[in-house]
Design a protein around this motif. Structure first.
Motif, PDB file in Angstrom:
ATOM      1  N   ASN A 292      72.938  48.321 -22.404  1.00  0.00           N
ATOM      2  CA  ASN A 292      73.297  46.920 -21.998  1.00  0.00           C
ATOM      3  C   ASN A 292      74.716  46.542 -22.406  1.00  0.00           C
ATOM      4  N   ASP A 293      75.011  46.873 -23.712  1.00  0.00           N
ATOM      5  CA  ASP A 293      76.342  46.294 -24.520  1.00  0.00           C
ATOM      6  C   ASP A 293      77.575  46.961 -23.715  1.00  0.00           C
ATOM      7  N   LEU A 294      77.564  48.107 -23.107  1.00  0.00           N
ATOM      8  CA  LEU A 294      78.393  48.789 -22.175  1.00  0.00           C
ATOM      9  C   LEU A 294      78.456  47.854 -21.074  1.00  0.00           C
ATOM     10  N   VAL A 295      77.367  47.832 -20.306  1.00  0.00           N
ATOM     11  CA  VAL A 295      77.583  46.980 -19.003  1.00  0.00           C
ATOM     12  C   VAL A 295      78.095  45.664 -19.106  1.00  0.00           C
ATOM     13  N   HIS A 296      77.632  44.896 -20.291  1.00  0.00           N
ATOM     14  CA  HIS A 296      78.284  43.578 -20.622  1.00  0.00           C
ATOM     15  C   HIS A 296      79.829  43.610 -20.830  1.00  0.00           C
ATOM     16  N   LYS A 297      80.060  44.642 -21.738  1.00  0.00           N
ATOM     17  CA  LYS A 297      81.832  44.663 -22.088  1.00  0.00           C
ATOM     18  C   LYS A 297      82.592  45.110 -20.921  1.00  0.00           C
ATOM     19  N   LYS A 298      81.975  46.116 -19.972  1.00  0.00           N
ATOM     20  CA  LYS A 298      82.731  46.539 -18.782  1.00  0.00           C
ATOM     21  C   LYS A 298      82.359  45.534 -17.704  1.00  0.00           C
ATOM     22  N   GLU A 299      81.737  44.520 -17.631  1.00  0.00           N
ATOM     23  CA  GLU A 299      81.251  43.572 -16.441  1.00  0.00           C
ATOM     24  C   GLU A 299      81.034  44.231 -15.291  1.00  0.00           C
TER      25      GLU A 299
END
Length: 571
Positions: A292-299
């Protein structure tokens, strides 16, 4: 006299002896004036030589015969048999019983269907495979009884006919003839009785006991099953885990000469987080990675909306280089009607192929390849959606991949303890809590502060033993104070009337100086099946039910005639 020796006993040292053997005919080889016959009993097989002149009727397979004869040296020796250096020259033969033509071959790899073998189970038991399984079951039971008895446990029988309660699995009910309109229930487990034994001052109890649950049968579950039930007074969680880890190691070492490593302990929450199941198989890697953190960071737009994004990496997966051979391993997964996942294959030339999803492109693939620190030949699977669904889907993919790549070594056993299981789970259908373990499981002391008002936050003093992805045993430290037990009952939605009707004998017993106590129960059918590396527990039960819960040999369940129904006041 039926026999002086059994069919697995005679050796080269017995040459010249006059003997009598009795057994079933396994094979007949007709050489005109002579017959070479293998006769079999519980102990083994012996070859006999029979002159045609001694016969008055034709012989067939599974005829039961008694022969008198002399032990002679066998010319064509069979070193696969213990008796393979000798044979019996027959001087007299008696047919003790004939046999109808067989419905299937009495050999290890039989030609009989499961239905046919279950219909003629008494014949199936004659096969070495089933006979050896039953002998193994006997040895394990004997070892359990000896081991626990030496450790101060006593075996106590508890009732099978008990009262029905609404908690737990569905019960079989038995109508009472003498008490009109009232019913017994067949015991699902001896849970309350073993706790009462501890209250009664018994220090350590065990029982190898039949239990009954009116559930759907399957290859690893029977509606009538055998359980090893154990309970100890004045113990905490660690006491129970240490002792029964030693117990399981003792069984594996003595039965299979396998020395197990120390059992790791992980919490229920970590098991779900890392493997998507509370019964993980840890013989291979592929722990889950939350993204989740990666997905939000990379939008990554489509995935941002998902409650959970979670993935696994399969290292050096050289055998899959095309869409077709990757998708072929997912056929069973797609049957679940949940396709909220995608895959990325990192190729040796540092390019990649990936799932045909509208939101996936090369840029997104590069993000995941980099995050997982992937090397060429690695394969990524990523699932998304609601937390429970995403984890459950990836758990199934993980197992499918492990099977496809032959990552599961059946000769390796990896036990682990699952601890800190939630005390309750919310049941939407009935709009109330239900016990994750059972209603008599003690909450952890540090969570007692939540018990009255936030029961969903309470963890239990419970523990499951999982071996190779199969739950083998389950236990807990029990509630031994009436006040806490009543709070549990209240959260389960039981009225005072229901508590009084079903459990007053038990809650009253808790007020007479009940000691701290705890225990565990093991599914013995399942444990033996696992030790022997089989896939069907029916092979270790003398007279099992089929996967529909029926015994097709004796045709049960069956109907009752009207007179019997009237006698039981059911008509």
């Amino acid at each position: 006299m039926y026999r002086t020796h059994n069919c697995g006993e005679l050796r080269k040292k017995d040459i010249g002896e006059k003997v009598i053997l009795s057994g079933w005919i396994q094979n007949i080889r007709n050489f005109g004036s002579l017959f070479f016959i293998d006769i079999r009993d519980y102990f083994g097989i012996t070859q006999i030589i029979l002159s045609k002149s001694l016969l008055t009727i034709s012989l067939g397979k599974e005829f039961l015969i008694r022969i008198n004869g002399e032990v002679i040296e066998r010319l064509s020796k069979n070193y696969n048999l213990n008796t393979g250096e000798i044979e019996i020259k027959v001087s007299k033969i008696d047919i003790l019983n004939s046999s109808l033509p067989l419905p299937f071959s009495i050999i290890d790899k039989t030609d009989g269907s499961e239905e046919n073998r279950m219909t003629h189970r008494y014949l199936d038991i004659r096969r070495n495979l089933i006979k050896k399984n039953l002998i193994m079951r006997h040895k394990i039971f004997l070892m359990i009884r000896n081991f626990l008895s030496m450790k101060g446990f006593i075996e106590v029988e508890t009732p099978v006919l008990i009262n029905h309660t609404s908690e737990g699995a569905r019960s079989f009910v038995v109508p009472s003839r003498n008490h009109v309109g009232k019913f017994y229930a067949l015991s699902q487990s001896p849970q309350l009785f073993k706790q009462l034994l501890m209250i009664g001052g018994i220090d350590k109890y065990f029982q190898i006991v039949k239990c009954f649950r009116d559930e759907d049968a399957r290859s690893d579950r029977q509606i009538e099953f055998t359980q090893l039930d154990c309970e100890m007074s004045f113990v905490n969680e660690n006491d129970v885990l240490i002792f029964f880890e030693y117990f399981i190691k003792h069984i594996f070492n003595n039965i299979k000469n396998i020395k197990l490593d120390t059992f790791p302990k992980i919490s229920y929450f970590d098991a779900i987080k890392m493997y998507g199941t509370d019964s993980p198989d840890i013989r291979f890697g592929m722990k889950f990675c939350e993204l989740n953190d990666l997905v939000h960071k990379k939008e990554i737009n489509y995935l941002i909306k998902q409650e959970l994004i979670v993935g696994i990496k399969i290292k050096k997966c050289k055998c899959f280089y095309t869409y077709d051979n990757i998708n072929s391993i997912l056929d069973n997964i797609k049957k679940l009607n949940n396709e909220n996942f995608f895959w990325i294959k990192y190729l040796p030339d540092k390019t990649f192929i990936y799932s045909n999803k509208s939101f996936i492109n090369k840029e997104i693939c590069s993000i995941f390849i980099e995050y997982f620190q992937s090397n060429p030949d690695d394969l990524l699977f990523i699932s998304y959606g609601e937390k429970k669904d995403a984890r459950n889907l990836l758990h199934k993919i993980r197992l499918e991949i492990a099977n496809c790549l032959n990552l599961i070594n059946k000769k390796i056993f990896k036990p682990l303890w699952i601890k800190d299981i939630p005390l309750f789970e919310w049941e939407e259908k009935n709009n109330r809590y239900k016990s994750m373990h059972h209603p008599f499981t003690s909450p952890k002391e540090e969570d007692l502060q939540y018990l009255e008002n936030n029961p969903e936050n309470v963890r239990s003093k419970s523990y499951d033993l999982v071996i190779n992805g199969t739950e083998i045993g389950s236990g807990s430290i029990r509630i031994y104070k009436k006040k806490i037990q009543n709070i549990i009952f209240k959260h389960l939605g039981l009225s005072k009337k229901e508590i009084e009707s079903n459990f007053s004998f038990f809650t009253k017993a808790l007020t007479y100086g009940a000691p701290p106590h705890g225990g565990i129960a093991f599914g013995l059918d399942r444990l033996i099946n696992l030790i022997e590396g089989d896939e069907d527990i029916k092979n270790f039960i003398a007279f099992p039910k089929n996967n529909d819960g029926k015994d097709i040999m004796i045709n049960t369940p069956s109907s009752l005639d009207m007179d019997k129904l009237k006698e039981l006041y059911l008509r």
